[in-house]
Scaffold this motif. Sequence first.
Motif, short mmCIF file in Angstrom:
data_model
loop_
_atom_site.label_atom_id
_atom_site.label_comp_id
_atom_site.label_asym_id
_atom_site.label_seq_id
_atom_site.Cartn_x
_atom_site.Cartn_y
_atom_site.Cartn_z
N CYS A 520 49.95 59.26 65.75
CA CYS A 520 48.53 59.02 66.02
C CYS A 520 47.94 58.06 64.99
CB CYS A 520 47.74 60.33 66.00
SG CYS A 520 48.05 61.37 67.42
N TYR A 524 46.40 54.46 65.66
CA TYR A 524 44.99 54.27 65.30
C TYR A 524 44.79 53.02 64.45
CZ TYR A 524 40.32 55.40 63.48
OH TYR A 524 38.99 55.35 63.14
N GLU A 531 41.98 53.59 68.67
CA GLU A 531 41.26 54.82 69.04
C GLU A 531 41.18 54.93 70.57
OE1 GLU A 531 37.69 55.36 66.83
OE2 GLU A 531 37.22 57.26 67.83
N THR A 535 42.66 57.90 72.95
CA THR A 535 41.81 58.65 73.89
C THR A 535 42.46 58.66 75.28
OG1 THR A 535 40.00 57.71 72.62
CG2 THR A 535 39.38 58.96 74.57
N ASN A 544 44.35 67.61 73.29
CA ASN A 544 43.09 67.54 72.51
C ASN A 544 43.27 66.52 71.39
OD1 ASN A 544 40.66 67.93 71.33
ND2 ASN A 544 41.01 70.08 70.75
N ASP A 546 41.15 64.60 70.01
CA ASP A 546 40.06 64.55 69.03
C ASP A 546 40.43 65.27 67.73
OD1 ASP A 546 38.56 63.12 70.74
OD2 ASP A 546 37.44 64.84 71.55
N LEU A 549 42.45 62.86 65.79
CA LEU A 549 41.57 61.78 65.31
C LEU A 549 40.74 62.24 64.10
CD1 LEU A 549 40.34 60.14 68.65
CD2 LEU A 549 41.50 58.97 66.77
N ALA A 550 40.23 63.47 64.20
CA ALA A 550 39.42 64.01 63.09
C ALA A 550 40.27 64.10 61.82
CB ALA A 550 38.90 65.39 63.47
N LYS A 553 40.89 60.51 60.47
CA LYS A 553 39.69 59.87 59.90
C LYS A 553 39.23 60.55 58.61
CE LYS A 553 37.73 58.30 64.30
NZ LYS A 553 36.68 58.59 65.30
#
Lengths: 557, 122
Positions: A520, A524, A531, A535, A544, A546, A549-550, A553
């Motif tokens: 990921c 990214y 991103e 998605t 999931n 997100d 991604l969280a 980030k």
Amino acid sequence: MSQTKLLSRKLITRIVFVLLGIHSFLAVYSTDSIYYAVQLAASKEPLDIGRFSRRYHIKESIKEIDSEDWHRYVIGKFENLRTASLYASEIESKTGINGVFPRKVTNKPIPQTEIKPDTVVKAKVLQNDTAKIIRNITDSVPQEKKTTVVPLALPRSNTPHRELNHLILRLIGDKNVNQTKNELIDYGKNHFPPAIRKIFNSFIERTYSYPIVLIFILLIFVFIINVSLILLIIYNANKIKNKKERYRIFYKNYYEEVLSLYLFDINDWNTTVTKLKRLRKPENRRILTSVLLIFKENLRGEMDAKITEIFVRLELNKDSLKLTKSLFYYKKAQGIRELTNLDPKSATNIINNFINDKHYQIRTEAQVSYVRLHPESPFDFLKDLISPFSKWTQLTAFHIFRLHQIPVPAFINYMDSAQPNVRNFCLRMIIFFQQFEDATEIFKMIESKLEATRLLAIRAINDLRLYDGKLLLLKIYDSEPAVNQIEIIKALRNIGDEEDIYFLESVILSGSVTMKVEACRSLYYMSSKGEEWLTQIGQKHDINIDLYLAHIKDPRN
Amino acid sequence: MERIIVAEDNKLVLETIFHSLSREGYQILKANDGKECIDMLEKTEVDLIITDLYMPFINGNEIISIVRDEHKKNTPILVLSAAGAEAIVLKAFELGADDFMVKPFSLVELSVRVRKLLAARK
């Protein structure tokens, strides 16, 4: 071993018991009152004292003392044996009782020799000639049975140490002593060869023939001597050490001062040599060399030549050369270090002999010296290296390399070394110094049999952004272990492109959590569309995304 | 005559700097440790401070802090240390050092740096 332990445990128990015995014995004898009296009669059965007194016209009070089933009848109380003896003679002549004799009386019963229970007991002469006669006092005794009364009783031995020894034996038990002796002899039989066994047995026999008290006194004496000797040795060693240290510090300071004056042209050479005292002594020459080394560690530039000049002119380099021929590895290493720092010319001539030395320390020292002595080609020794190039040497060499600002060579030139750790070192250096000279040599390392080498090659492709290596990495991906696979995924972040989305998608779907996170992350950061791609993958496979991604980030990750 | 204080626990280095800079006409004050250096600084005005980093009682960084924060002086400070790691050098500069030299050092280079620092002070 267990038998030895058992024996030693028994001996310790014995010592404790004997010490306790001595203590209790002394306690008894120090507290009880001792005096001398005159024994008139002794009998197994009690006598009628009144009748006895009347018969022999004795006006003084007769005292009865008991010991071991015997009734003894004494008269008088004297401080010493002599007065008691005189009184005994007086009583004998006055009353006509035969066999009257003086004896020691204590409040506690005096230990006695074994008495055979018999109606007739033999008299035994003890201490002096006063008790000579075995006497029959049957007529004075009211018993029906005829009884021969024996003036008996002091211990069979009369020397003080034997008496004490006897007492201790009674306290600890004769049987136990003999048992230990036999056990020791048995131990010798089972464990020692005949020659030693003979000596061992005679030692045991002799030991057990002496009174135990003497043995313990001897042991205590030996212990005290040992402790004193050890203390003396420690004291003297410390004294000598301090003296040597003081001597070393004194001459170190002195030589520093003299050499400083020469280095700053305050004194000329002749004055300096005159002032450098005791230079014939090897110890002082070592001190002087150490001072020169400190100079060298702290100063560079114009002082270098002067320090070397001092070292060579005083022929200290010969001492260092001698050290390199020593049998001791640390002396050899010391010699190499001194020559490298203070006489590089001599060091260059000998250093190659030690590059592949059997001893790790010498090899390390020589390799580090080589780096310092060959600034134009510091790692050329790698080509001839047969022995392993250890990590410690790599680290030290690298440190020296940076500290002395030696020009960085092209490490790709040493990639064909037979030693795998040389190749690994070169890969690390290529990554660190970002050397792009020849990518094909790095790609070759991808085919290495060693996992660590392949890992370093993957890192090199990533860090040097070698885009041509991407296909190679994807090709080997499936056959690599997890660590290398993660490294390949990480590399795609920098050298990957849109074509690798499907590959990374497959990792997100099937890889471990770490692999998923790294895939990921690579996606990214690969492109500004990263991103968006993630998605889409999440929606397509109902993941999931997100959550990933969280995590990516989050600056903490 | 410009006055320079040298704080260095290595006697050899201290003497070497003393000889080297004395020859150039500077007045050199010798301090064998950080505490001695601070004591001298409280009594005497100096034009330049040369200090080692690792010394007994008070280290080089503490000397810089005391001079800058407590004495509120902008006397130039040259740090001389065997530890040349980036973090150590940066820390010294953050505290207020003006220059940094890594051992082994060249006396010629030291002399040039001293001259520059003193000129900048004027």
